[in-house]
Design an enzyme around this catalytic site. Sequence first.
Site, PDB file in Angstrom:
ATOM      1  CG  ASP A   1       4.744  12.327  -1.802  1.00 12.01           C
ATOM      2  OD1 ASP A   1       4.190  11.816  -2.792  1.00 12.01           O
ATOM      3  OD2 ASP A   1       4.866  13.554  -1.650  1.00 12.01           O
TER       4      ASP A   1
ATOM      5  CG  ASP B   1      -1.239  11.816  -0.938  1.00  9.71           C
ATOM      6  OD1 ASP B   1      -0.637  11.878  -2.023  1.00  9.71           O
ATOM      7  OD2 ASP B   1      -1.381  12.795  -0.179  1.00  9.71           O
TER       8      ASP B   1
ATOM      9  CE  LYS C   1      -3.112   4.523  14.511  1.00  8.17           C
ATOM     10  NZ  LYS C   1      -1.772   4.262  15.045  1.00  8.17           N
TER      11      LYS C   1
ATOM     12  CE1 TYR D   1      -6.185  12.040   0.145  1.00  7.00           C
ATOM     13  CE2 TYR D   1      -6.336  13.238  -1.919  1.00  7.00           C
ATOM     14  CZ  TYR D   1      -5.579  12.727  -0.897  1.00  7.00           C
ATOM     15  OH  TYR D   1      -4.220  12.881  -0.921  1.00  7.00           O
TER      16      TYR D   1
ATOM     17  CG  ASP E   1       1.474   3.593  13.857  1.00  5.33           C
ATOM     18  OD1 ASP E   1       1.098   2.533  13.298  1.00  5.33           O
ATOM     19  OD2 ASP E   1       1.238   3.823  15.066  1.00  5.33           O
TER      20      ASP E   1
END
Length: 373
Positions: free
Chosen positions: A251, A247, A191, A142, A223
């Site tokens: 959601d 983020d 990851k 970001y 994942d």
Amino acid sequence: MKKNFVIIEGDGIGPEVTRQSVRVLRSIAERFGHEFEFTYCLMGADAIDKTGNPLPDETIEACLNCDAVLLGAIGHPKYDNDPSAKIRPEQGLLKLRKSLQLFANIRPINTYPSQHHLSPLKSKNLEEVDFIIFRELTGGIYFGKKELNEEGTRASDECVYSKEEIERVAELAFQYAQKPGRRKKLTLVDKANVLETSRLWRKTIKETAQRYPDVSVDYMFVDNAAMQIILNPKQFDVLLTENMFGDILSDEASVLSGSLGLLPSASVGKGSILFEPIHGSYPQAAGKDIANPLGSVLSAAMMLEYLGMNEEASQIREGVNWTLHNGFVTKDLDPVNFYFTSTIGELISDYVIGKIPGSVKKEYIELRKSTII
Ligand code: IPM
Ligand code: MN
């Protein structure tokens, strides 16, 4: 208690949901004899329209000098659909997070039995779901260097983390895992099979874990975590992750509760504290009085809790549970038989002052129901 809150209503449904939270906070002040002051500030598309700047300096100044910030939502489709826009509403939010050094974003995920039918998951997988996402908020991709070549044919976003940035959010997550009522389990999501930053996260968490021997730690690739949140969400207690993964996963996790509109969040760091629902500005619903105010109202409850007003926070949560349990819900939770944003706010407000269930007549509430049925 005397508190000064900065209110940033923001864009889309931000103003109408935040108004309900302010109404509930005023009722809390009345009931508990507190003095709450509200200072309104601009940010996002609203601020661009009025000042040309997504985050005016006065907003930063006010936020740095208040007890807590309550934010609605940020974002407008006219910018989403214009990739060449130089000034964007989201820049305001990102700059505010950075200016206030809000490095940890905390997103509790739980479910309400009365709303289990709304989740795409089977009820049996939803029982006992109670986890909390600690998302690093001021680093990673970001905030890394962004580049686009002159021809506009090559772009890059750099992802950078320092050990210190990882450590400070990890400390908060470990401390949270130790709290009474938690299961003392922390899952780091990364990851590390591909990314160097993720390997630094793993190494740093392994070191931090030594200072919290009573917390068990496991490691999961992002994942797989995306899949596990749907397959077996009960397994999580405290989930710690970097900015972008947090983020996306938060959601995803919101579908467990039945609606993105139900979830609150807290952002904390080096002093300032900010609270906001995790949903976006939902422009299609703006101004229609149909958005779910509960994400914002529950954010206000988290805010009071952070300021040590535990009884006040419980009172708000009880009011929220009362509305859900009695079927007083907005359109996202019941598309046919729904109540307006403002009605839900009013009910919770009445609940916290003690007017419910005694003096509020069901027929009176029925009048403010949607008329589409
Ligand atoms: C959130 C939002 C923001 C983010 C956007 C509006 C920049 O999606 O708070 O989750 O990506 O952090
Ligand atoms: Mn998001």
